[in-house]
Design a protein around this motif. Structure first.
Motif, PDB file in Angstrom:
ATOM      1  N   HIS A 110       4.388  40.480 -10.665  1.00  0.00           N
ATOM      2  CA  HIS A 110       3.793  41.276  -9.591  1.00  0.00           C
ATOM      3  C   HIS A 110       4.595  42.568  -9.504  1.00  0.00           C
ATOM      4  N   TRP A 111       3.906  43.700  -9.650  1.00  0.00           N
ATOM      5  CA  TRP A 111       4.571  44.996  -9.662  1.00  0.00           C
ATOM      6  C   TRP A 111       4.582  45.584  -8.250  1.00  0.00           C
ATOM      7  N   CYS A 112       5.739  46.041  -7.813  1.00  0.00           N
ATOM      8  CA  CYS A 112       5.920  46.556  -6.457  1.00  0.00           C
ATOM      9  C   CYS A 112       6.259  48.041  -6.525  1.00  0.00           C
ATOM     10  N   GLU A 113       5.360  48.864  -6.039  1.00  0.00           N
ATOM     11  CA  GLU A 113       5.583  50.307  -6.082  1.00  0.00           C
ATOM     12  C   GLU A 113       6.609  50.738  -5.037  1.00  0.00           C
ATOM     13  N   VAL A 134      13.448  38.454  -8.747  1.00  0.00           N
ATOM     14  CA  VAL A 134      13.227  39.790  -8.204  1.00  0.00           C
ATOM     15  C   VAL A 134      14.199  40.750  -8.879  1.00  0.00           C
ATOM     16  N   LYS A 135      13.705  41.918  -9.324  1.00  0.00           N
ATOM     17  CA  LYS A 135      14.598  42.886  -9.956  1.00  0.00           C
ATOM     18  C   LYS A 135      13.944  44.258  -9.972  1.00  0.00           C
ATOM     19  N   SER A 142      21.320  42.428 -15.354  1.00  0.00           N
ATOM     20  CA  SER A 142      20.928  41.683 -14.145  1.00  0.00           C
ATOM     21  C   SER A 142      21.333  42.400 -12.859  1.00  0.00           C
ATOM     22  N   MET A 143      21.372  43.726 -12.897  1.00  0.00           N
ATOM     23  CA  MET A 143      21.665  44.503 -11.702  1.00  0.00           C
ATOM     24  C   MET A 143      20.587  44.267 -10.643  1.00  0.00           C
ATOM     25  N   ASN A 144      21.015  43.975  -9.406  1.00  0.00           N
ATOM     26  CA  ASN A 144      20.087  43.756  -8.287  1.00  0.00           C
ATOM     27  C   ASN A 144      18.982  42.768  -8.655  1.00  0.00           C
ATOM     28  N   THR A 145      19.393  41.692  -9.307  1.00  0.00           N
ATOM     29  CA  THR A 145      18.454  40.665  -9.765  1.00  0.00           C
ATOM     30  C   THR A 145      18.826  39.332  -9.134  1.00  0.00           C
ATOM     31  N   ARG A 167      13.189  52.802  -5.441  1.00  0.00           N
ATOM     32  CA  ARG A 167      12.725  52.583  -6.802  1.00  0.00           C
ATOM     33  C   ARG A 167      11.652  51.509  -6.832  1.00  0.00           C
ATOM     34  N   ASP A 168      10.934  51.435  -7.960  1.00  0.00           N
ATOM     35  CA  ASP A 168       9.951  50.379  -8.156  1.00  0.00           C
ATOM     36  C   ASP A 168      10.675  49.057  -8.411  1.00  0.00           C
ATOM     37  N   MET A 169      10.033  47.974  -7.991  1.00  0.00           N
ATOM     38  CA  MET A 169      10.586  46.648  -8.189  1.00  0.00           C
ATOM     39  C   MET A 169       9.548  45.764  -8.868  1.00  0.00           C
TER      40      MET A 169
END
Length: 285
Positions: A110-113, A134-135, A142-145, A167-169
């Motif tokens: 699932h792409w999060c704008e 989630v990243k 694995s930054m912010n993952t 940023r996009d997630m």
């Protein structure tokens, strides 16, 4: 004598350890090799016969600066491997969406704008996922993952919100096959070279060395190599190197990453792989 810059970053002194065997293979062919930090303001990229992006392992912390650096390479006419157009496409993981549209199986995503505020549990419920990762779409190591379970608290939304503001997630279904190991299939000039399997330490899902992961070269089946090669057939650019990462589910290769910017190529002591890499680069020079 031809000269080549192996692009690196400030935490690597000279050439990254895994690349040294490839650098030696190039030197045996009369090519000089120098490690150059990607954001060094004094670097003269036009002075090299080739700029090979190898270990700029902090670019995802500075995405705007990295894009400006790519622009500068184009401006001075540097000959870059892999080519800048494919690097621009590959540095943001939304390239996976493009590959999925071309028929490649990826982990359900699932792409999060940027600027939106999805509820992670709603996404997981709609997709019938028990577990998700989630990243950011621009990230590495694995930054912010992190992992989310079904019925976890909304604290995960609070953790994602400040990231989505900048940023996009992406929210991906957790692939349990990763716990058995993630394949890395390595190609040079579109030709299969070797394969490795990365494994996380017990109790973790992250396969990177800095998180306690390990890797070993292993034999890949012809079917696995063919499925990995089908990913490369979706890319029009001439690739000096590519690492196709994925897991196998019910005999089907599921793409996790197509690495064509700065992947560790898992040379180890594999002299044949280093020679193949060097030959493919010399051919292009």
């Amino acid at each position: 004598m031809k000269s080549v810059a192996f692009v690196t970053y400030t935490s690597v002194s000279g050439i990254a350890p895994d690349d040294r065997i490839a650098a030696e293979a190039l030197r045996r062919r009369g090519v000089s090799v120098e490690g150059v930090v990607w954001d060094d303001p004094l670097a003269d990229w036009a002075a090299y016969d080739a700029v090979v992006i190898r270990s700029c392992w902090d670019y995802f912390y500075y995405p705007n600066e990295f894009v400006a650096w790519m622009d500068a390479l184009e401006y001075v006419g540097a000959r870059v491997f892999n080519p800048i157009p494919i690097v621009r496409w590959n540095y943001d993981k939304k390239y996976l969406r493009d590959l999925e549209q071309r028929g490649i199986a990826i982990a359900p995503t699932h792409w999060c704008e940027c600027g939106t505020s999805p509820r992670i549990q709603d996404v997981m419920a709609s997709r019938v996922w028990k577990k998700a990762v989630v990243k950011p779409t621009i990230s590495g190591t694995s930054m912010n993952t992190w992992v989310v379970q079904r019925d976890d608290s909304d604290d995960h939304d609070a953790a994602m919100s400040p990231l989505l503001a900048k940023r996009d997630m992406m929210i991906q279904e957790f692939m349990p096959e990763i716990l058995d190991g993630e394949w890395s299939i390595v190609f040079f000039g579109g030709e299969f070279s070797h394969a490795a399997v990365k494994r996380a330490k017990p109790g973790d899902f992250r396969v990177q060395d800095e998180h306690g992961g390990s890797w070993a070269q292993e034999s890949a089946s012809p079917e696995l190599i063919a499925q990995a090669r089908s990913v490369l057939q979706c890319v029009d650019e001439d690739l000096l190197y590519a690492r196709v990462d994925g897991v196998v589910r019910d005999g089907r290769f599921i793409l996790m990453e197509l690495e064509v910017i700065e992947p560790m190529l898992y040379f180890g002591e594999n002299v044949a792989a280093a020679e193949m890499f060097a030959e493919k680069l010399v051919d292009r020079l």
